[in-house]
Design a protein around this motif. Structure first.
Motif, PDB file in Angstrom:
ATOM      1  N   GLN A 178       0.835  -1.217   0.000  1.00 25.98           N
ATOM      2  CA  GLN A 178       0.000   0.000   0.000  1.00 25.98           C
ATOM      3  C   GLN A 178       0.865   1.262   0.000  1.00 25.98           C
ATOM      4  O   GLN A 178       0.602   2.199  -0.729  1.00 25.98           O
ATOM      5  CB  GLN A 178      -0.938  -0.015   1.216  1.00 25.98           C
ATOM      6  CG  GLN A 178      -1.850   1.192   1.330  1.00 25.98           C
ATOM      7  CD  GLN A 178      -2.839   1.328   0.171  1.00 25.98           C
ATOM      8  OE1 GLN A 178      -3.248   0.340  -0.451  1.00 25.98           O
ATOM      9  NE2 GLN A 178      -3.205   2.548  -0.163  1.00 25.98           N
ATOM     10  N   GLN A 237      -4.485   9.470   0.688  1.00 33.97           N
ATOM     11  CA  GLN A 237      -4.852   8.068   0.905  1.00 33.97           C
ATOM     12  C   GLN A 237      -5.962   7.941   1.940  1.00 33.97           C
ATOM     13  O   GLN A 237      -5.884   8.550   3.001  1.00 33.97           O
ATOM     14  CB  GLN A 237      -3.630   7.309   1.390  1.00 33.97           C
ATOM     15  CG  GLN A 237      -3.956   5.928   1.929  1.00 33.97           C
ATOM     16  CD  GLN A 237      -2.752   5.229   2.473  1.00 33.97           C
ATOM     17  OE1 GLN A 237      -1.971   4.651   1.749  1.00 33.97           O
ATOM     18  NE2 GLN A 237      -2.589   5.285   3.783  1.00 33.97           N
ATOM     19  N   LEU A 287      -7.952   4.674   3.757  1.00 36.57           N
ATOM     20  CA  LEU A 287      -8.121   3.226   3.850  1.00 36.57           C
ATOM     21  C   LEU A 287      -9.392   2.935   4.642  1.00 36.57           C
ATOM     22  O   LEU A 287      -9.562   3.446   5.753  1.00 36.57           O
ATOM     23  CB  LEU A 287      -6.913   2.591   4.544  1.00 36.57           C
ATOM     24  CG  LEU A 287      -5.577   2.778   3.818  1.00 36.57           C
ATOM     25  CD1 LEU A 287      -4.444   2.153   4.617  1.00 36.57           C
ATOM     26  CD2 LEU A 287      -5.630   2.173   2.426  1.00 36.57           C
ATOM     27  N   SER A 317     -12.595   0.122   5.913  1.00 37.61           N
ATOM     28  CA  SER A 317     -12.989  -1.270   6.125  1.00 37.61           C
ATOM     29  C   SER A 317     -14.511  -1.282   6.264  1.00 37.61           C
ATOM     30  O   SER A 317     -15.138  -0.233   6.373  1.00 37.61           O
ATOM     31  CB  SER A 317     -12.351  -1.820   7.404  1.00 37.61           C
ATOM     32  OG  SER A 317     -12.923  -1.166   8.511  1.00 37.61           O
ATOM     33  N   ASP A 351     -15.890   0.608   9.139  1.00 36.92           N
ATOM     34  CA  ASP A 351     -15.949   2.064   8.986  1.00 36.92           C
ATOM     35  C   ASP A 351     -17.231   2.483   8.299  1.00 36.92           C
ATOM     36  O   ASP A 351     -17.808   3.516   8.591  1.00 36.92           O
ATOM     37  CB  ASP A 351     -14.784   2.577   8.120  1.00 36.92           C
ATOM     38  CG  ASP A 351     -13.447   2.276   8.735  1.00 36.92           C
ATOM     39  OD1 ASP A 351     -13.347   2.354   9.964  1.00 36.92           O
ATOM     40  OD2 ASP A 351     -12.507   1.975   7.978  1.00 36.92           O
ATOM     41  N   GLU A 379      -9.125  -0.768   0.494  1.00 34.22           N
ATOM     42  CA  GLU A 379      -9.555  -1.398   1.741  1.00 34.22           C
ATOM     43  C   GLU A 379      -8.359  -1.448   2.696  1.00 34.22           C
ATOM     44  O   GLU A 379      -7.206  -1.600   2.267  1.00 34.22           O
ATOM     45  CB  GLU A 379     -10.056  -2.813   1.473  1.00 34.22           C
ATOM     46  CG  GLU A 379     -10.453  -3.513   2.759  1.00 34.22           C
ATOM     47  CD  GLU A 379     -11.557  -4.517   2.592  1.00 34.22           C
ATOM     48  OE1 GLU A 379     -11.746  -5.012   1.479  1.00 34.22           O
ATOM     49  OE2 GLU A 379     -12.229  -4.799   3.607  1.00 34.22           O
ATOM     50  N   ASN A 380      -8.641  -1.316   3.978  1.00 34.22           N
ATOM     51  CA  ASN A 380      -7.576  -1.354   4.984  1.00 34.22           C
ATOM     52  C   ASN A 380      -7.209  -2.815   5.267  1.00 34.22           C
ATOM     53  O   ASN A 380      -7.468  -3.348   6.340  1.00 34.22           O
ATOM     54  CB  ASN A 380      -8.056  -0.633   6.248  1.00 34.22           C
ATOM     55  CG  ASN A 380      -6.908  -0.240   7.142  1.00 34.22           C
ATOM     56  OD1 ASN A 380      -5.766  -0.600   6.876  1.00 34.22           O
ATOM     57  ND2 ASN A 380      -7.198   0.509   8.178  1.00 34.22           N
ATOM     58  N   SER A 436      -4.543  -4.546   5.905  1.00 37.24           N
ATOM     59  CA  SER A 436      -3.584  -5.012   6.921  1.00 37.24           C
ATOM     60  C   SER A 436      -4.188  -5.196   8.297  1.00 37.24           C
ATOM     61  O   SER A 436      -3.627  -5.899   9.129  1.00 37.24           O
ATOM     62  CB  SER A 436      -2.428  -4.027   7.058  1.00 37.24           C
ATOM     63  OG  SER A 436      -1.890  -3.796   5.812  1.00 37.24           O
ATOM     64  N   THR A 455      -7.693  -5.714   8.796  1.00 43.67           N
ATOM     65  CA  THR A 455      -9.035  -6.301   8.802  1.00 43.67           C
ATOM     66  C   THR A 455      -8.949  -7.808   8.621  1.00 43.67           C
ATOM     67  O   THR A 455      -8.261  -8.288   7.724  1.00 43.67           O
ATOM     68  CB  THR A 455      -9.921  -5.734   7.660  1.00 43.67           C
ATOM     69  OG1 THR A 455      -9.079  -5.128   6.704  1.00 43.67           O
ATOM     70  CG2 THR A 455     -10.943  -4.768   8.137  1.00 43.67           C
TER      71      THR A 455
END
Ligand code: GLU
Length: 387
Positions: A94, A114, A116, A118, A121, A149-150, A152, A154
């Motif tokens: 990322q 950026q 990020l 999930s 959120d 998408e986050n 790392s 999730t």
């Protein structure tokens, strides 16, 4: 005027989803899994985004490619990575992805940011609104938000899972007038185009316009797949179904076609357009007023009625007298005056629970009560139809 011309005429904000396969080095003959990020393709899209921005449109990007870029940097050749390994790839990939975007966009004098996200959120109203407000503030400043998408942090169960779905959610979040999904296929075919055509059988045909996503379309989409992309065609079709129900058209096109962006913005018949407008674009307000089923009713006082009807203003908490029904943020509601006459419909920025607390209150009191979930308007005038 064609459907595509009408869509273009109405654009203010466009969301563009860039799939991993579009910005990968796949043309260099390596296997899909180890192909890595292509700086050339990122630069290519920096030029194209500049072209769109110069037309006066806001652009929000949803870009995949973190895991792909991370795989390359961590030299993971094998296919079956564990979840922590994938998350490690996303973490390293990322930042490399953003670094690459930043450098390419800087050359075009564009700033990027950026975000990020999930699933959590987007489910949580406060965080959903925070994301919305952040993106709006960035757009106001001429920045191009780049969303992924986050990955790392999730775990699989709470993941959005694929960026097609994420891009549809983002298109609804920012009230876009068009979602463009850049993929490595030309659009949706009426049968799998990769299968060999038996002699005498018809060749697969690209479907240029789909006005309704029904079971047949989902079945056709479910059959075509691609190893590099997470979702294949089915997630694109489901994303389009979601945006269509929000009154937003979606275009699935081949992002490896270097001319595709120019073609879209000159209304050429590229890719597959998912849109129910059928030759006549459905006005968003028409959709609010006539398509959505109201989930509740708000009674407003005479001052608010006048502000809405005579001065074209938004509905503020101070003008609210009574809240009926159970609803959530984004639901459609009916507005009535003190004698019960319907005066309009709109999309609400608060849940019924929150409105019960803030009805009749002045802006400053609402602000301190709601804290981070504060929203100035109960219904913004852009989301309001007065009859
Ligand atoms: N978020 C993933 C990544 O950036 C991609 C998911 C997808 O392509 O749908 O690697």
């Amino acid at each position: 005027m064609t459907v595509r011309e009408e869509i273009l005429k109405n654009i203010k904000t466009v969301v563009i989803k860039i799939g991993s396969s579009v910005i990968s080095n796949r043309d260099k003959g390596r296997s899909a899994l180890e192909c890595g990020l292509s700086k050339d393709w990122v630069r290519h899209y920096a030029r194209k985004i500049k072209f769109i921005r110069d037309k006066g449109y806001n652009v929000v990007l949803v870009s995949s490619g973190a895991i792909m870029a991370g795989r390359e940097r961590l030299e993971f050749g094998r296919a079956d990575l564990t979840i922590p390994e994938k998350q490690a790839c996303a973490a390293i990939g990322q930042s490399f992805l953003m670094h690459t975007y930043e450098k390419a966009f800087e050359k075009k004098e564009l700033k990027v940011a950026q975000i990020l996200l999930s699933h959590e959120d987007l489910k949580n109203r406060t965080r959903y609104l925070n994301a919305k407000h952040t993106i709006e503030a960035l757009l106001e400043k001429g920045v191009v938000p780049i969303i992924n998408e986050n990955d790392s942090v999730t775990v699989e169960e709470i993941k959005i899972g694929d960026n097609d779905t994420l891009s549809a959610t983002v298109a609804c979040l920012v009230d876009a007038q068009l979602l463009i999904i850049l993929s490595d296929v030309d659009g949706l075919y009426d049968r799998d185009p990769s299968l060999k055509v038996k002699s005498g059988a018809e060749k697969a045909q690209l479907i240029s316009h789909i006005s309704k996503v029904n079971e047949d379309i989902e079945r056709i989409a479910g059959k075509s797949n691609n190893r590099l992309t997470v979702g294949g065609m089915i997630t694109k079709v489901l994303a389009a179904k979601k945006t269509m129900s929000f009154g937003i058209p979606t275009l699935v096109v081949n992002g490896l076609d270097e001319k595709v962006i120019e073609n879209i913005f000159t209304s050429k018949e590229v890719g597959t357009l998912f849109w129910s407008g059928k030759g006549k674009i459905r006005d968003r307000k028409h959709w609010i007023a006539h398509t959505l089923k109201p989930a509740g009713t708000l009674t407003i006082d005479e001052g608010a009625r006048k502000a809405l009807v005579e001065r074209g203003k938004s509905l503020l908490p101070a003008g609210l007298i009574m809240v009926k029904g159970k609803f959530e943020f984004g639901n459609a509601l009916t507005l009535v005056d003190e004698s019960g006459n319907e005066i309009g419909r709109g999309l609400v920025n608060y849940s019924s629970r929150d409105l019960e607390q803030i009805k009749g209150l002045k802006t400053s009191a609402v602000k301190s009560l709601m804290g981070e979930s504060y929203y100035e308007e109960v219904i913004h005038r852009d989301d309001l139809v007065v009859f």
